[in-house]
Every structure is written in structure tokens, then in C-alpha cells.
Design a protein around this motif. Structure first.
Motif, mmCIF file in Angstrom:
data_model
loop_
_atom_site.group_PDB
_atom_site.id
_atom_site.type_symbol
_atom_site.label_atom_id
_atom_site.label_comp_id
_atom_site.label_asym_id
_atom_site.label_seq_id
_atom_site.Cartn_x
_atom_site.Cartn_y
_atom_site.Cartn_z
ATOM 1 N N SER A 172 0.851 -1.204 0.000
ATOM 2 C CA SER A 172 0.000 0.000 0.000
ATOM 3 C C SER A 172 0.884 1.250 0.000
ATOM 4 O O SER A 172 0.525 2.270 -0.578
ATOM 5 C CB SER A 172 -0.922 0.002 1.222
ATOM 6 O OG SER A 172 -0.163 0.256 2.396
ATOM 7 N N ALA A 173 2.055 1.134 0.624
ATOM 8 C CA ALA A 173 2.966 2.284 0.609
ATOM 9 C C ALA A 173 3.420 2.567 -0.827
ATOM 10 O O ALA A 173 3.423 3.715 -1.281
ATOM 11 C CB ALA A 173 4.181 2.019 1.497
ATOM 12 N N SER B 45 1.814 1.824 -3.490
ATOM 13 C CA SER B 45 0.648 2.355 -4.191
ATOM 14 C C SER B 45 0.473 3.840 -3.884
ATOM 15 O O SER B 45 0.223 4.652 -4.781
ATOM 16 C CB SER B 45 -0.593 1.568 -3.770
ATOM 17 O OG SER B 45 -1.750 2.320 -4.036
ATOM 18 N N LYS B 46 0.660 4.203 -2.595
ATOM 19 C CA LYS B 46 0.554 5.628 -2.230
ATOM 20 C C LYS B 46 1.578 6.456 -3.007
ATOM 21 O O LYS B 46 1.268 7.507 -3.557
ATOM 22 C CB LYS B 46 0.788 5.811 -0.730
ATOM 23 C CG LYS B 46 -0.468 5.604 0.112
ATOM 24 C CD LYS B 46 -0.181 5.890 1.581
ATOM 25 C CE LYS B 46 -1.418 5.630 2.431
ATOM 26 N NZ LYS B 46 -1.094 5.568 3.867
ATOM 27 N N ASN C 201 0.788 6.747 -6.715
ATOM 28 C CA ASN C 201 -0.406 7.569 -6.958
ATOM 29 C C ASN C 201 -0.279 8.936 -6.322
ATOM 30 O O ASN C 201 -1.238 9.704 -6.250
ATOM 31 C CB ASN C 201 -1.653 6.857 -6.437
ATOM 32 C CG ASN C 201 -1.951 5.621 -7.241
ATOM 33 O OD1 ASN C 201 -2.128 5.700 -8.447
ATOM 34 N ND2 ASN C 201 -1.920 4.471 -6.586
ATOM 35 N N ASN C 202 0.964 9.204 -5.842
ATOM 36 C CA ASN C 202 1.273 10.532 -5.342
ATOM 37 C C ASN C 202 0.349 10.960 -4.200
ATOM 38 O O ASN C 202 -0.101 12.100 -4.131
ATOM 39 C CB ASN C 202 1.182 11.552 -6.485
ATOM 40 C CG ASN C 202 2.148 12.700 -6.258
ATOM 41 O OD1 ASN C 202 3.341 12.469 -6.048
ATOM 42 N ND2 ASN C 202 1.629 13.921 -6.244
ATOM 43 N N ARG C 203 0.047 9.985 -3.320
ATOM 44 C CA ARG C 203 -0.780 10.301 -2.152
ATOM 45 C C ARG C 203 0.124 10.688 -0.995
ATOM 46 O O ARG C 203 1.287 10.292 -0.953
ATOM 47 C CB ARG C 203 -1.626 9.082 -1.773
ATOM 48 C CG ARG C 203 -2.622 8.660 -2.831
ATOM 49 C CD ARG C 203 -4.015 9.192 -2.534
ATOM 50 N NE ARG C 203 -4.899 9.023 -3.679
ATOM 51 C CZ ARG C 203 -4.918 9.872 -4.723
ATOM 52 N NH1 ARG C 203 -4.113 10.922 -4.753
ATOM 53 N NH2 ARG C 203 -5.735 9.673 -5.730
ATOM 54 N N GLY D 10 1.560 11.115 3.069
ATOM 55 C CA GLY D 10 1.819 10.189 4.171
ATOM 56 C C GLY D 10 3.048 9.322 3.976
ATOM 57 O O GLY D 10 3.258 8.379 4.743
ATOM 58 N N ILE D 11 3.840 9.607 2.949
ATOM 59 C CA ILE D 11 5.083 8.853 2.745
ATOM 60 C C ILE D 11 6.246 9.845 2.728
ATOM 61 O O ILE D 11 6.174 10.860 2.029
ATOM 62 C CB ILE D 11 5.058 8.079 1.409
ATOM 63 C CG1 ILE D 11 3.786 7.236 1.290
ATOM 64 C CG2 ILE D 11 6.307 7.219 1.270
ATOM 65 C CD1 ILE D 11 3.786 6.000 2.164
ATOM 66 N N ARG E 233 9.767 7.626 -0.512
ATOM 67 C CA ARG E 233 9.303 7.775 -1.905
ATOM 68 C C ARG E 233 10.459 7.463 -2.852
ATOM 69 O O ARG E 233 10.325 6.700 -3.798
ATOM 70 C CB ARG E 233 8.823 9.207 -2.178
ATOM 71 C CG ARG E 233 7.747 9.716 -1.255
ATOM 72 C CD ARG E 233 7.244 11.093 -1.718
ATOM 73 N NE ARG E 233 6.136 10.966 -2.665
ATOM 74 C CZ ARG E 233 4.860 10.803 -2.284
ATOM 75 N NH1 ARG E 233 4.550 10.763 -1.021
ATOM 76 N NH2 ARG E 233 3.913 10.685 -3.191
ATOM 77 N N ASP F 123 -10.427 13.046 -8.885
ATOM 78 C CA ASP F 123 -10.485 12.259 -7.650
ATOM 79 C C ASP F 123 -11.928 12.075 -7.188
ATOM 80 O O ASP F 123 -12.324 11.018 -6.724
ATOM 81 C CB ASP F 123 -9.679 12.938 -6.537
ATOM 82 C CG ASP F 123 -8.190 12.888 -6.837
ATOM 83 O OD1 ASP F 123 -7.790 12.052 -7.683
ATOM 84 O OD2 ASP F 123 -7.434 13.691 -6.271
#
Lengths: 363, 363
Positions: free
Chosen positions: B34-35, B37-38, B41-43, B45-46, B51, B333
Motif C-alpha cells: 500500500s505504501a 501504491s501511495k 499515486n502521489n498520495r 503520508g510517505i 518515496r 479524484d
């Protein structure tokens, strides 16, 4: 396989009933299928009215040539990529790019191609990542590169990625890349500029250059020094700078600060710097060209907007952009790795306008 | 079906063995799936180092997130489209666009999005054709429009094509489109400019506007006339022109030709026109600002390059571009048809520099 067997025929039948075919378009336009194909692939031999009729028919039937084409493996994306490892404001700050892109678009548009711009910033790896995505996601048919660098690593990467590439500029050494550049002697314009200033009686000539990691920067400085040498002169000053207006202003302040070493003429690496430098000089009380002659590089529109009009070394950026796009189409059509035919872009030449004049008395 | 049965399993097995999975990347990067994926997808929390580690792993494994994603129906293209029904040289001739694009790229780049530019020329139907291709070939996730027009037909077309769209500017009437524009009162900057000139004693003020098929052109002229009215003045001249330097030069020659109707100040519809107009006036022997005050619109970089520096109505085009891209991401989104949150761009305001001064004596 169950899913596959049940879905794929449905999709195929569906596409038959829903989607018009190229034959429908040909029928409605009253032309042959091959004529439609010529029009949508932008091939010659079809009159403008017929082209229009075909497009009208395609629109009426909601038929899109590539909608079917893209279903085929390796179909064209009708997009050419351009990746800039520069900060996002490069287009605003450096009109050089905008003019080049205008030239590229002038060739892409009639072929219904688009230009996919990725301005990825200067962090290491960003450019490579962008090229990998473009290649692996089949986003573009090829890429156009600018700003040839010393020891440029992009060319090898693009060959690995099998992404057709065209460089606008002069490759360093024997770099394996198709490139388009101005015809004639490289940077003959700088020699012209130096001789022009020498004719006007200038003996104290400075050069404000860009960063020396660019191939053309080094080339141009050498041509500048060589041309002065031919006149038995040596550079009054060479300022290694950045391609920015601020850098140009700083450089001019330094150049004009010391009366004993003050140049009577300055060459700048681009027009933006030259215009900024010209304004800086005038703000310091030096008239242009009476007290200081100024020459730019690129022949950007701004040079004709200002007063006095900027004397500059005109390189035909629009033609370079067009040539790059044409070379790219050549690669795509031929599948070969050299351009189909050598591109002819007029050599950079000096455009004498209002910002150069006789050297100041006693200089 | 024979071919299908024989080929498709091979491809599937092939892709299994050849293609690394997101799990491989997660393992190599030492993070959760999931990290990864984050990150891709440039979400949020990382952390940046993580990154970077994920991207390094992706590169080492030659894994491309969207290479798999695009296989899925409706996957994102990671491209936003921009279609300009203008001649190919618009980017060269009108830096307004370049600056706007810089703002858009500033938001797209960190999300690994590109901007797909189609400068399709001015022939009728070309724009519509381009939009249809983009939609039907799924080339872009959405499009950003500029230059809101009176009775703009693009909005309805884009809704039919189900192509998310964001307009930079002010829609005409109740046009159904998500738009971003400067906050505050529309074109308050023009009112400021008029009052600034009035304070300086100017009574003879002319306006050189752009073509009146643009929404903002009409708005701005009205604001100009209203602001003069508030000072008990009427326009000395309003020249309906084009957004080009040549048009500005012609307009200035006309405005300065008749001594009895000669303005002491001129407002231009954009900075390029203002700089060209300023140079034209000085070439005719009118000093700026002593004999003629000049005001531009846009706050393009050129205004700070020239001498005297251009007084202009600064609209934050970079911020407008960023806001447009942000609104677009909001649409993508949320899947909704309004921007997720209202965009805040500072209102256009007057930037007083060097090209405006007290009205000439006896004027």
C-alpha cells in the motif's frame, strides 16, 4: 478461459454494431477507403475539399481513425514527448522553449499529433523516470530532446527504451542520436557579431555566457575567443553565468563597475539576458548603443518589441522545431535510426538592429 | 478462437514471468504494497526518502505502475490536454500561454502528469476534432480550457464527450463549466489603473483592447469606462485591436497622430502590446512616462526586463494555472463536476513601476 471466451466475442460483436467503420466514412464522404486512410494518416494526394469532406463524415459518424488503430499492438499514439529537466517556470522564464515548441507544433498539428510536455524539475532521476514511463506506457511515438549536454546520458537510455528520439542541437562528440541543427558553420553568427563590433571600432568586448555544462555554451565561447583572435583582440571579460535575466543584470553591474576594465560592447548568451542587460546599463546611466553596444542570441520576439531594437544572432528556432518534428516523422515512417533526409535550417546569422553602434570616443 | 486460445495464455504466462509486480517493488524497497501504491499515486503520508526508495526499486526492477494500470479499462492516462484553436506561433507570440502552462506544469509534474498540447490552428472544426480524438482515444484524463468565448460551444461538446474540463477564466453567463479565476471583484485592477492615472492628473486616457469575441475583453472595456465615469471622465479613444505587437504599434501611431485628440496615458490589453506600444511611442519621440504613461495587463516577465519597467495589472497567471490543475485533480479524484474546494487566486492588482508618471503639462 471461461471469462475470456464469454467476453471477447461480445466485445467484438459489440464493436461491430456500435462502431462505424472506415468503409462507412468512405461511403458517406463518397470516396475510396484508401482515400480516407490517406486523409487520416495525413498523406499527400488528397485535395483540401476532399479532406474536409472526409473529416466531416468522420465527425458525423462519430468515427475516430485511431480509436480503432490504438486497439492494434504498437499503434501510433499521435503524441510526441518532450521532457525538460528544468523547473516548471522554464516556459515563462525562457521563451526559447516556447518558440521551439511553436515550431514543433507547426508540424505536429496538421498531422493531428500533439506534444506531451513533461517539465519534471531538476531533481536527479526525474528525467529518466519520465522517459521510462513514456516508453513503458506507450504514451508517445517518440521524444524530442533539447539542450545537448556534455556526456549526455539520455541518448543511451532512450535507445534501451527503444524510444525514437531527435535532438535539437549539437551532440557532444559522436553521441548516437539523430539531431537537427542550423546549417552552415556552427555558430558562425558569433564570428559575424565579433567582426561587426570590430568594424564599429570596438576593442573592449565582453561575453556573458550560460552554464558550461551545455555543449553550445562551450562551443560559442570558443568561437567568440577565436573570432576576437582573428582581429588581434582578446576578451575584455568572459562572465560564466546562468541563462536568467537576474544573472545578466548582475553581470552588467560588474562589467560596468570598473572604469579601467569597462567593455564598450557585450555579447549575451540569449536575448532575455541581453534585454535585461541593456535595461540594467541604461538604468546605470549608460546609453545603448552610444555608451555600450549590446548583442543577444536567438532572435526571440522580445528583441523587436524593445527600444532600441536588439541586435541579435538569429537562429531560426521555429524552423529548428519544425525540422525536429519532420525528422521524427521520418524516423517513425522509415523505422530507421537516421532522418530520412537532412534538414535544412538557415545558419544562425547576425541581425543588426539598433542596440549596436560605433565604439564610444576614447574607449 | 484458435489464435486467441494459443496466443493469450502465452502472453499471460509471458507477462507473469517477465513483468515484476508491485509486491516485488514493495519487497525490494522494504515497504508495504500500500505504501508503494501511495507513492505511485502521489498520495500523502510517505516520507521523501521512502518515496525515493520506492522509485529506485521500481526503476531497478523496470517496474512501471501504470504499465499495468493502463491495461485496466478507464485507467488514468496521466495526461491533461490543452487544445488551442490558434496558429502554431501562439506560444511564441503570446507569452501569456507559456506562463499559464508553467503554472499548470508546476502541479502536474509532482503527480507525474504531463500536459498534452494540441495547437490546432484556426480552421473551423479543428478544435472540436481534437477534443473528439482526445476523448475517444482516451489520450487524456481531462482538458484545461482558456480564453472563454461568448457563446462558447466547447463546454457542451466536452460534456457530451464526458471529458472532465476546467476553464481558466470567466464563463459567459451560466455556461456549465468548472472555472478558476482570480478572486475578488472581476477586473478590479483596471479600476485601480484608471484611478492611479487620474491621481497623476491624466484626463486623456485611451484603451487599446483585444478582439471583442473574448469574454474578458468586453468585461474589461466596461470596467474601464465605468472607472473613468467615476472620475467624471470619458475615454479619449478606445481602439478595438488584436492581441499582437503589430496591432499595438499601429494603434499607438494613430493615437499619437492627432495633437488635439492625443492621450497622455494608454492602457493596453496585455503586456506584449504595452511594451511594443511603449517602444513605438519612444521611436516617435515621445518619452515614457514624461509624455505618455503606459499600463499593461498580465505582469509577464517582459515587463520587468524593459526600461522603463512596465506598470501593469498583475494577474497571477502561474497561480491560475496551478489552480486549474488542482481543480482538475479535484474533478478526477471526486468524479464530481464541481471543484472539490474553491480555488483562491489573488485578485488582479495594479503594479506601479516606471512607465507611468504625472500627466504632461498643458495636457
Amino acid at each position: 478461459m471461461a471469462t475470456q471466451q464469454s467476453t471477447s466475442p461480445r466485445t467484438r460483436r459489440g464493436s461491430r454494431t456500435d462502431k462505424p467503420t472506415i468503409a462507412d466514412v468512405a461511403a458517406l464522404a463518397g470516396v475510396s477507403v484508401s482515400a480516407v486512410s490517406k486523409v487520416v494518416n495525413n498523406r499527400p494526394g488528397i485535395s483540401p475539399p476532399t479532406r474536409q469532406r472526409v473529416w466531416d463524415a468522420a465527425e458525423k459518424l462519430r468515427w475516430s481513425p485511431s480509436a480503432t488503430a490504438v486497439a492494434l499492438r504498437g499503434a501510433r499514439t499521435r503524441a510526441i514527448g518532450m521532457v525538460a529537466g528544468r523547473s516548471a517556470d522554464v516556459l515563462a522564464a525562457d521563451p526559447h522553449f516556447s518558440v521551439l515548441i511553436s515550431g514543433i507544433e507547426a508540424e505536429l498539428a496538421p498531422a493531428d499529433y500533439g506534444l506531451l510536455l513533461h517539465i519534471v524539475g531538476e531533481e536527479p532521476g526525474a528525467e529518466e523516470r519520465a522517459y521510462r514511463r513514456l516508453a513503458e506506457e506507450r504514451r508517445v511515438d517518440g521524444v524530442i530532446l533539447t539542450e545537448s549536454r556534455i556526456g549526455d546520458s539520455r541518448f543511451e537510455l532512450l535507445r534501451q527504451l527503444r524510444l525514437p528520439a531527435v535532438l535539437v542541437g549539437t551532440p557532444w562528440r559522436e553521441d548516437p542520436i539523430v539531431s537537427v541543427r542550423a546549417g552552415g558553420e556552427q555558430d558562425a553568427g558569433i564570428r559575424e557579431a565579433v567582426h561587426h563590433l570590430a568594424e564599429l571600432g570596438h576593442r573592449h568586448i565582453a561575453y556573458v555566457s550560460g552554464p558550461e555544462d551545455r555543449v553550445h555554451t562551450v562551443f560559442r565561447r570558443r568561437v567568440f575567443e577565436a573570432a576576437l583572435g582573428e582581429r588581434g583582440l582578446r576578451p575584455t571579460r568572459i562572465v560564466i553565468s546562468e541563462f536568467t535575466a537576474d544573472a545578466a543584470v548582475k553581470a552588467v553591474r560588474r562589467l560596468l563597475a570598473e572604469p579601467d576594465r569597462r567593455p564598450t560592447a557585450v555579447l549575451f548568451a540569449n536575448d532575455t539576458m541581453a534585454v535585461a542587460g541593456m535595461s540594467a546599463a541604461r538604468r546605470l546611466g549608460f546609453d545603448v548603443p552610444r555608451d555600450l553596444s549590446v548583442i543577444g542570441y536567438d532572435d526571440l520576439p522580445v528583441g523587436e518589441l524593445v527600444y532600441p531594437r536588439l541586435t541579435t544572432i538569429g537562429q531560426d528556432l521555429v524552423q529548428l522545431g519544425r525540422a525536429a518534428a519532420t525528422a521524427m516523422f521520418g524516423l517513425l515512417d522509415s523505422g530507421r535510426s537516421e532522418p530520412v533526409e537532412p534538414t535544412a535550417v538557415r545558419p544562425p546569422g547576425l541581425l543588426v538592429r539598433e542596440s549596436t553602434g560605433p565604439a564610444a570616443r576614447g574607449a
